[in-house]
Design an enzyme around this catalytic site. Sequence first.
Site, mmCIF file in Angstrom:
data_model
loop_
_atom_site.group_PDB
_atom_site.id
_atom_site.type_symbol
_atom_site.label_atom_id
_atom_site.label_comp_id
_atom_site.label_asym_id
_atom_site.label_seq_id
_atom_site.Cartn_x
_atom_site.Cartn_y
_atom_site.Cartn_z
ATOM 1 N N ASP A 47 -3.191 -6.475 -6.519
ATOM 2 C CA ASP A 47 -1.765 -6.778 -6.383
ATOM 3 C C ASP A 47 -0.921 -6.037 -7.414
ATOM 4 O O ASP A 47 -0.978 -6.335 -8.607
ATOM 5 C CB ASP A 47 -1.553 -8.293 -6.525
ATOM 6 C CG ASP A 47 -0.130 -8.690 -6.173
ATOM 7 O OD1 ASP A 47 0.616 -7.845 -5.627
ATOM 8 O OD2 ASP A 47 0.240 -9.846 -6.451
ATOM 9 N N ASP A 85 4.387 -1.816 -2.791
ATOM 10 C CA ASP A 85 3.674 -3.055 -3.085
ATOM 11 C C ASP A 85 2.379 -3.195 -2.288
ATOM 12 O O ASP A 85 2.413 -3.250 -1.054
ATOM 13 C CB ASP A 85 4.615 -4.230 -2.760
ATOM 14 C CG ASP A 85 3.991 -5.573 -3.077
ATOM 15 O OD1 ASP A 85 3.188 -5.640 -4.034
ATOM 16 O OD2 ASP A 85 4.287 -6.546 -2.379
#
Length: 404
Positions: free
Chosen positions: A99, A276
């Site tokens: 992440d 992302d």
Amino acid sequence: MFLSQSFVALVALALAVSATPAVRDTPTITLPIAKHFNTTGTLNLLARDQARAKWLKSRASGESLAERAGSLPVTNAEVSYLAAVGVGSPATTYNLIVDTGSSNTWVGAGTEYVSTSTSKKTGGSVSVSYGSGSFSGTEFTDQVTLGSLVIKSQSIGVASKSSGFEGVDGILGIGPVDLTEQTVSNANTVPTVTDNLLSQGFISTEVVAVSFEPTTQESVTNGELTFGGTDSSKFTGSINYVSLTNTSPASEYWGINESITYGSTSILSSTAGIVDTGTTLTLIASNALQKYQKATGATLDSTTGLLRVSSSQFNSLQNLNFDIGGVTYTLTPNAQIWPRSLNSAIGGSSGDIYLIVGDLGSDSGEGLDFINGQTFLERFYAVFDTTNKRLGLATTQFTTATTN
Ligand SMILES: *[C@@H]1O[C@H](CO)[C@@H](O)[C@H](O)[C@H]1NC(C)=O
Ligand SMILES: *[C@@H]1O[C@H](CO)[C@@H](O)[C@H](O)[C@H]1NC(C)=O
């Protein structure tokens, strides 16, 4: 079922890492990563991604962490890329979501933390509210094994409670270190794994490069994380770098400026957003999505929340162009659609064609107007460079693939 197969493959690959020669620009550490789908029910992919977008944007509005909790998941644990990370000595392997939008590394959501001689309690408690996803527990330092390298005294959270992370063990947080503020009771911030790789001399530049690939399978080891440099076998041409944006809240993450055109139609004029790994779709501001819908003629599909096109609309789709730092990155028509063989995994119909560009859930002008998620990163190699405060992108052998 899918998951356990991918776990086996992932662990086998992780063990093989040091024996696998690869062309590299600088000494680096390379970790295979596996794409993981949880297809136990109808996925509401868009709702999860929108909730994440809302959570990410909320940092700018001055809301407290408690206010930000709500029912917003930070990570799309339903479609994620997992890295096998060893913790302790002997190491227990945990499958952690890669992440770039959060920065705490933590374990214990699935596989329980095994305390060994290298485990040390820091005396701090840790709590990160990701909304409907969250975890809380105890902060430790422990030895963390990434491929062939062993980081000493890495700060890690050990969950005593977690929700929203079914099927995975936690997160490998490779976002900016400031995102760890207010998460650990007795620390201002806690160093990320990349901070420690640098400070412990394993890498000379604080860089993480991410290679994802498009896939038509539910679980497959098709990605690679490289720490400390780039892997030239994973991209074509050269890497173009842009400075990170100073527009908030995109600037709190891996934020850049970009503009988007569909063919020659402007969809989104130059604005800030983020790249992302924890978002599956590519999200654009609602007003930009309306332009895209109009230009493509797509219909909003109420089951999936995604735009849907007919075969003839698909055949006449034009390129979607992302202008980033004066360089154009093109999502071809095939790159703009969800892999058709995986339609049922998102609650879609097998004969339909869904678009991977979705609604961010708010209009542009709020400092985070797009998220280039996994569906973008499966077509472009990305370099997250903390040392030089920049983001790099390059084409790959999959940029124009027609596998979807
Ligand atoms: C999938 O998610 C459900 C609930 O969200 C969870 O119970 C299950 O363990 C997960 N399965 C896998 C294989 O990840
Ligand atoms: C990004 O855009 C903003 C607003 O136009 C501008 O002020 C800023 O200089 C740009 N940043 C970069 C790094 O290009």
